[in-house]
Design a protein around this motif. Structure first.
Motif, PDB file in Angstrom:
ATOM      1  N   GLN A  53       0.812  -1.209   0.000  1.00 16.21           N
ATOM      2  CA  GLN A  53       0.000   0.000   0.000  1.00 16.21           C
ATOM      3  C   GLN A  53       0.846   1.260   0.000  1.00 16.21           C
ATOM      4  O   GLN A  53       2.014   1.247   0.395  1.00 16.21           O
ATOM      5  N   THR A  54       0.245   2.355  -0.437  1.00 16.73           N
ATOM      6  CA  THR A  54       0.881   3.664  -0.361  1.00 16.73           C
ATOM      7  C   THR A  54      -0.091   4.640   0.270  1.00 16.73           C
ATOM      8  O   THR A  54      -1.280   4.656  -0.064  1.00 16.73           O
ATOM      9  N   PHE A  55       0.406   5.423   1.224  1.00 11.22           N
ATOM     10  CA  PHE A  55      -0.432   6.416   1.896  1.00 11.22           C
ATOM     11  C   PHE A  55      -0.287   7.739   1.143  1.00 11.22           C
ATOM     12  O   PHE A  55       0.825   8.235   0.952  1.00 11.22           O
ATOM     13  N   PRO A  75       8.043   2.995  -6.728  1.00  9.57           N
ATOM     14  CA  PRO A  75       9.381   3.201  -7.296  1.00  9.57           C
ATOM     15  C   PRO A  75      10.341   2.048  -7.011  1.00  9.57           C
ATOM     16  O   PRO A  75      11.278   1.820  -7.787  1.00  9.57           O
ATOM     17  N   ALA A  76      10.115   1.329  -5.914  1.00 11.63           N
ATOM     18  CA  ALA A  76      11.032   0.248  -5.549  1.00 11.63           C
ATOM     19  C   ALA A  76      10.900  -0.956  -6.476  1.00 11.63           C
ATOM     20  O   ALA A  76      11.860  -1.711  -6.663  1.00 11.63           O
ATOM     21  N   ASN A  78       8.772  -0.716  -9.527  1.00 11.22           N
ATOM     22  CA  ASN A  78       8.249  -0.255 -10.810  1.00 11.22           C
ATOM     23  C   ASN A  78       6.958  -0.981 -11.194  1.00 11.22           C
ATOM     24  O   ASN A  78       6.615  -1.105 -12.366  1.00 11.22           O
ATOM     25  N   MET A  79       6.271  -1.486 -10.158  1.00  8.64           N
ATOM     26  CA  MET A  79       4.940  -2.095 -10.344  1.00  8.64           C
ATOM     27  C   MET A  79       3.945  -1.290  -9.522  1.00  8.64           C
ATOM     28  O   MET A  79       4.314  -0.586  -8.578  1.00  8.64           O
ATOM     29  N   LYS A  80       2.696  -1.406  -9.871  1.00 10.14           N
ATOM     30  CA  LYS A  80       1.683  -0.620  -9.175  1.00 10.14           C
ATOM     31  C   LYS A  80       1.460  -1.138  -7.764  1.00 10.14           C
ATOM     32  O   LYS A  80       1.523  -2.353  -7.520  1.00 10.14           O
ATOM     33  N   TYR A  81       1.218  -0.198  -6.852  1.00 10.74           N
ATOM     34  CA  TYR A  81       0.796  -0.594  -5.514  1.00 10.74           C
ATOM     35  C   TYR A  81      -0.525  -1.358  -5.612  1.00 10.74           C
ATOM     36  O   TYR A  81      -1.309  -1.181  -6.560  1.00 10.74           O
ATOM     37  N   ASN A  82      -0.783  -2.181  -4.615  1.00  9.56           N
ATOM     38  CA  ASN A  82      -2.068  -2.889  -4.565  1.00  9.56           C
ATOM     39  C   ASN A  82      -3.190  -2.006  -4.041  1.00  9.56           C
ATOM     40  O   ASN A  82      -4.341  -2.127  -4.475  1.00  9.56           O
ATOM     41  N   THR A  83      -2.847  -1.131  -3.073  1.00 11.66           N
ATOM     42  CA  THR A  83      -3.873  -0.383  -2.359  1.00 11.66           C
ATOM     43  C   THR A  83      -3.396   1.040  -2.079  1.00 11.66           C
ATOM     44  O   THR A  83      -2.212   1.257  -1.821  1.00 11.66           O
ATOM     45  N   VAL A  84      -4.333   1.971  -2.134  1.00 14.98           N
ATOM     46  CA  VAL A  84      -4.073   3.343  -1.716  1.00 14.98           C
ATOM     47  C   VAL A  84      -4.700   3.546  -0.340  1.00 14.98           C
ATOM     48  O   VAL A  84      -5.844   3.139  -0.108  1.00 14.98           O
ATOM     49  N   ALA A  85      -3.959   4.150   0.582  1.00 16.75           N
ATOM     50  CA  ALA A  85      -4.460   4.439   1.921  1.00 16.75           C
ATOM     51  C   ALA A  85      -4.511   5.943   2.130  1.00 16.75           C
ATOM     52  O   ALA A  85      -3.758   6.702   1.512  1.00 16.75           O
TER      53      ALA A  85
END
Length: 225
Positions: A53-55, A75-76, A78-85
């Motif tokens: 996730q990314t906050f 960025p770590a 280069n794939m999309k986060y699973n969830t936005v917080a």
């Protein structure tokens, strides 16, 4: 939500008071469910697989957040986060942009205000676990011979599955159980003697712990009616 604070996604909140503002108002003729009263609402209690996730704070990024249809890249990897917080309205929230990682575990119907005993016969979680609405009379005595005449049976989850306690333990367990749920402020546990070890049985947690063995293993217990 089609136009949520963090874009077009499926929103989950930590605080039910936040979700209340988006809850469903069932009508008396809502299909497949018992008719609701005018002040009742419904929401799902869900399980969510958050993953990576990314906050994201909305302050200064309102337009960017509102335009999201997928999570941003990590960025770590280069794939999309699973969830936005995020955080809004006094609650942490999580947003996913695809079906399949959330499971609606329970559909909860509730109301706000003074307790109506007709709709909520149990005053607390403890009395609900007892299976006995508040004010209902309870048994004051229990004998081993009662086991054969349809009274509750106490079992523990052993290595080979659910097993019944011995007759003398049945008496101790039922008496202790009734004492606790007559007075939920009393001690929720009792000590019983097994064939080899002593165990603490906790009626609030519905488990037993070996208090003599070094491992102090905990097993689930149940009351079969």
């Amino acid at each position: 939500s089609r136009e949520g604070f963090w874009g077009r996604g499926i929103y989950f909140a930590d605080k039910s008071c936040y979700s209340h503002h988006y809850s469903y108002s069932p009508s008396p003729d809502t299909p497949h469910r018992k008719g609701a009263e005018s002040n009742e609402r419904e929401m799902f209690l869900s399980k969510l697989l958050i993953g990576n996730q990314t906050f994201i704070r909305r302050e200064g990024k309102e337009l960017y957040c509102s335009s999201l249809t997928v999570p941003p890249n990590d960025p770590a990897t280069n794939m999309k986060y699973n969830t936005v917080a995020g955080h809004t309205g006094g609650s942490d929230v999580w947003i996913v942009y695809e079906n399949g990682r959330a499971y609606p575990d329970y559909l909860v119907r509730y109301y706000k205000g003074s307790r109506d005993q007709q709709r909520t016969p149990f005053a607390s979680r403890s009395t609900a676990l007892s299976g006995k609405p508040q004010g209902q009379a309870s048994a004051t005595s229990f004998t081993a011979t009662d086991i054969e005449s349809g009274t509750p049976i106490w079992e523990y989850n052993g290595d080979s599955g659910w097993e019944a306690y011995g007759d003398s333990q049945q008496v101790q367990l039922e008496q202790g159980y009734q004492r606790f749920f007559d007075d939920v402020d009393s001690d929720s546990s009792i000590i019983i003697q097994g064939p080899e070890w002593k165990y603490r049985v906790d009626f609030a947690e519905m488990n037993q712990k070996n208090v003599e063995h070094g491992g102090q293993r905990v097993r689930s217990v149940r009351r079969v009616v």
